[in-house]
Design a protein around this motif. Structure first.
Motif, PDB file in Angstrom:
ATOM      1  N   ASN A  34      10.645  -3.869  -3.826  1.00 44.87           N
ATOM      2  CA  ASN A  34       9.540  -4.823  -2.981  1.00 44.87           C
ATOM      3  C   ASN A  34       8.564  -4.097  -2.101  1.00 44.87           C
ATOM      4  N   LEU A  35       7.289  -4.385  -2.067  1.00 45.83           N
ATOM      5  CA  LEU A  35       6.506  -3.920  -1.141  1.00 45.83           C
ATOM      6  C   LEU A  35       5.534  -4.952  -0.878  1.00 45.83           C
ATOM      7  N   VAL A  36       5.794  -5.178   0.577  1.00 45.83           N
ATOM      8  CA  VAL A  36       4.899  -6.075   1.314  1.00 45.83           C
ATOM      9  C   VAL A  36       4.001  -5.438   2.280  1.00 45.83           C
ATOM     10  N   ARG A  37       2.654  -5.779   2.393  1.00 44.29           N
ATOM     11  CA  ARG A  37       1.711  -5.068   2.881  1.00 44.29           C
ATOM     12  C   ARG A  37       0.622  -5.911   3.482  1.00 44.29           C
ATOM     13  N   ASN A  38       0.392  -6.013   4.578  1.00 43.52           N
ATOM     14  CA  ASN A  38      -0.995  -6.665   5.192  1.00 43.52           C
ATOM     15  C   ASN A  38      -1.882  -5.559   5.279  1.00 43.52           C
ATOM     16  N   CYS A  39      -2.835  -5.812   4.246  1.00 48.32           N
ATOM     17  CA  CYS A  39      -3.705  -4.569   3.929  1.00 48.32           C
ATOM     18  C   CYS A  39      -5.142  -4.720   4.698  1.00 48.32           C
ATOM     19  N   ARG A  40      -5.306  -5.950   5.301  1.00 50.77           N
ATOM     20  CA  ARG A  40      -6.777  -6.073   6.152  1.00 50.77           C
ATOM     21  C   ARG A  40      -8.003  -5.555   5.260  1.00 50.77           C
ATOM     22  N   GLY A  41      -8.023  -5.962   4.036  1.00 57.39           N
ATOM     23  CA  GLY A  41      -8.947  -5.572   3.048  1.00 57.39           C
ATOM     24  C   GLY A  41      -8.530  -4.723   2.140  1.00 57.39           C
ATOM     25  N   ALA A  42      -9.064  -5.152   0.694  1.00 58.65           N
ATOM     26  CA  ALA A  42      -8.794  -4.462  -0.471  1.00 58.65           C
ATOM     27  C   ALA A  42     -10.001  -4.168  -1.353  1.00 58.65           C
ATOM     28  N   GLY A  43      -9.686  -3.517  -2.328  1.00 57.30           N
ATOM     29  CA  GLY A  43     -10.653  -3.277  -3.314  1.00 57.30           C
ATOM     30  C   GLY A  43     -11.552  -1.815  -3.177  1.00 57.30           C
ATOM     31  N   ASN A  44     -11.476  -1.253  -2.155  1.00 61.13           N
ATOM     32  CA  ASN A  44     -12.133  -0.008  -1.958  1.00 61.13           C
ATOM     33  C   ASN A  44     -11.382   1.052  -2.645  1.00 61.13           C
ATOM     34  N   SER A  45     -11.927   2.192  -2.658  1.00 61.77           N
ATOM     35  CA  SER A  45     -11.347   3.245  -3.501  1.00 61.77           C
ATOM     36  C   SER A  45     -10.010   3.763  -2.613  1.00 61.77           C
ATOM     37  N   ALA A  46     -10.228   3.897  -1.169  1.00 58.95           N
ATOM     38  CA  ALA A  46      -9.039   4.345  -0.770  1.00 58.95           C
ATOM     39  C   ALA A  46      -7.853   3.240  -0.569  1.00 58.95           C
ATOM     40  N   PHE A  47      -8.082   1.903  -0.729  1.00 61.75           N
ATOM     41  CA  PHE A  47      -7.012   0.955  -1.033  1.00 61.75           C
ATOM     42  C   PHE A  47      -6.277   1.358  -2.415  1.00 61.75           C
ATOM     43  N   LYS A  48      -7.382   1.433  -3.426  1.00 62.09           N
ATOM     44  CA  LYS A  48      -6.671   1.637  -4.657  1.00 62.09           C
ATOM     45  C   LYS A  48      -5.821   2.821  -4.922  1.00 62.09           C
ATOM     46  N   ARG A  49      -6.483   3.938  -4.236  1.00 64.58           N
ATOM     47  CA  ARG A  49      -5.574   5.287  -4.369  1.00 64.58           C
ATOM     48  C   ARG A  49      -4.317   5.252  -3.650  1.00 64.58           C
ATOM     49  N   ASN A  50      -4.369   4.371  -2.434  1.00 67.47           N
ATOM     50  CA  ASN A  50      -3.149   4.592  -1.694  1.00 67.47           C
ATOM     51  C   ASN A  50      -2.124   3.475  -2.458  1.00 67.47           C
ATOM     52  N   MET A  51      -2.702   2.194  -3.002  1.00 69.74           N
ATOM     53  CA  MET A  51      -1.869   1.459  -3.544  1.00 69.74           C
ATOM     54  C   MET A  51      -1.044   2.085  -4.857  1.00 69.74           C
ATOM     55  N   ARG A  52      -1.684   2.769  -5.543  1.00 69.56           N
ATOM     56  CA  ARG A  52      -1.071   3.405  -6.683  1.00 69.56           C
ATOM     57  C   ARG A  52      -0.178   4.323  -6.418  1.00 69.56           C
ATOM     58  N   GLU A  53      -0.369   5.122  -5.338  1.00 60.68           N
ATOM     59  CA  GLU A  53       0.905   5.962  -4.968  1.00 60.68           C
ATOM     60  C   GLU A  53       1.982   5.465  -4.381  1.00 60.68           C
ATOM     61  N   LEU A  54       1.771   4.361  -3.625  1.00 64.78           N
ATOM     62  CA  LEU A  54       2.864   3.643  -3.168  1.00 64.78           C
ATOM     63  C   LEU A  54       3.584   2.735  -4.074  1.00 64.78           C
ATOM     64  N   ILE A  55       2.833   2.429  -5.302  1.00 61.01           N
ATOM     65  CA  ILE A  55       3.759   1.616  -6.197  1.00 61.01           C
ATOM     66  C   ILE A  55       4.504   2.653  -7.141  1.00 61.01           C
ATOM     67  N   SER A  56       3.842   3.683  -7.451  1.00 59.30           N
ATOM     68  CA  SER A  56       4.466   4.751  -8.296  1.00 59.30           C
ATOM     69  C   SER A  56       5.586   5.460  -7.587  1.00 59.30           C
ATOM     70  N   THR A  57       5.417   5.725  -6.091  1.00 58.35           N
ATOM     71  CA  THR A  57       6.598   6.404  -5.445  1.00 58.35           C
ATOM     72  C   THR A  57       7.831   5.610  -5.332  1.00 58.35           C
ATOM     73  N   HIS A  58       7.436   4.293  -4.858  1.00 58.27           N
ATOM     74  CA  HIS A  58       8.730   3.288  -4.645  1.00 58.27           C
ATOM     75  C   HIS A  58       9.021   2.574  -5.873  1.00 58.27           C
TER      76      HIS A  58
END
Length: 161
Positions: free
Chosen positions: A6-30
């Motif tokens: 499971n991955l739980v994040r308070n992201c304080r905003g989503a949709g920008n390229s940094a969020f997408k890049r970080n989310m892809r990496e977190l989901i792939s890594t974990h």
């Protein structure tokens, strides 16, 4: 037995390229199977394809009401099944089933910053606890602190009372 990630994040905003890049990496890594996002500040409709392309094709969405709410619960149906049982502006609750695991309850919380509404949430969570016999995970952003030194806000004019 496989694990359930499971991955739980308070992201304080989503949709920008940094969020997408970080989310892809977190989901792939974990190897994330259940994803809970809070405080996204964008409509889910603008992000649905992004998550679908990563295998998260099932969702429970709680839209914000004022400053409370905005909980996205997403999962990969190839690995886990989820049945929603309750969704309010402060908690999204579901029963989680994965092969070879005991069913359990997930309560994803994004609490109101207002103390009286948080009290209502705590009462609701206690009431739910009395009525279930399955294991339960309560997780999220409780917007609570012991003293004002723990509070960190990017808005100096916001009052938590």
């Amino acid at each position: 037995m496989n694990s359930l990630n499971n991955l739980v994040r308070n992201c304080r905003g989503a949709g920008n390229s940094a969020f997408k890049r970080n989310m892809r990496e977190l989901i792939s890594t974990h190897k994330t199977e259940i994803l809970i996002l809070m405080e996204t500040k964008v409509p889910f409709s603008s992000m649905g394809n992004f998550f679908n392309n990563m295998g998260f094709i099932a969702v429970i969405i709680v839209d914000p009401i004022g400053r409370a709410g905005d909980i996205w619960l997403l999962w990969d149906t190839a690995h886990v099944s989820i049945r929603a049982s309750n969704a309010t502006n402060q908690v999204s609750q579901a029963t989680i089933h994965k092969e070879d695991y005991e069913e359990w309850i997930l309560s994803a919380v994004y609490a109101s910053p207002h103390p009286s509404q948080r009290d209502e949430l705590w009462n609701n969570l206690k009431e739910i606890a009395r009525s279930i016999e399955k294991p339960r995970l309560v997780t999220g952003d409780f917007n609570d602190y012991i003293n004002h030194n723990e509070r960190r806000s990017f808005s100096p004019h916001y009052n938590h009372n």
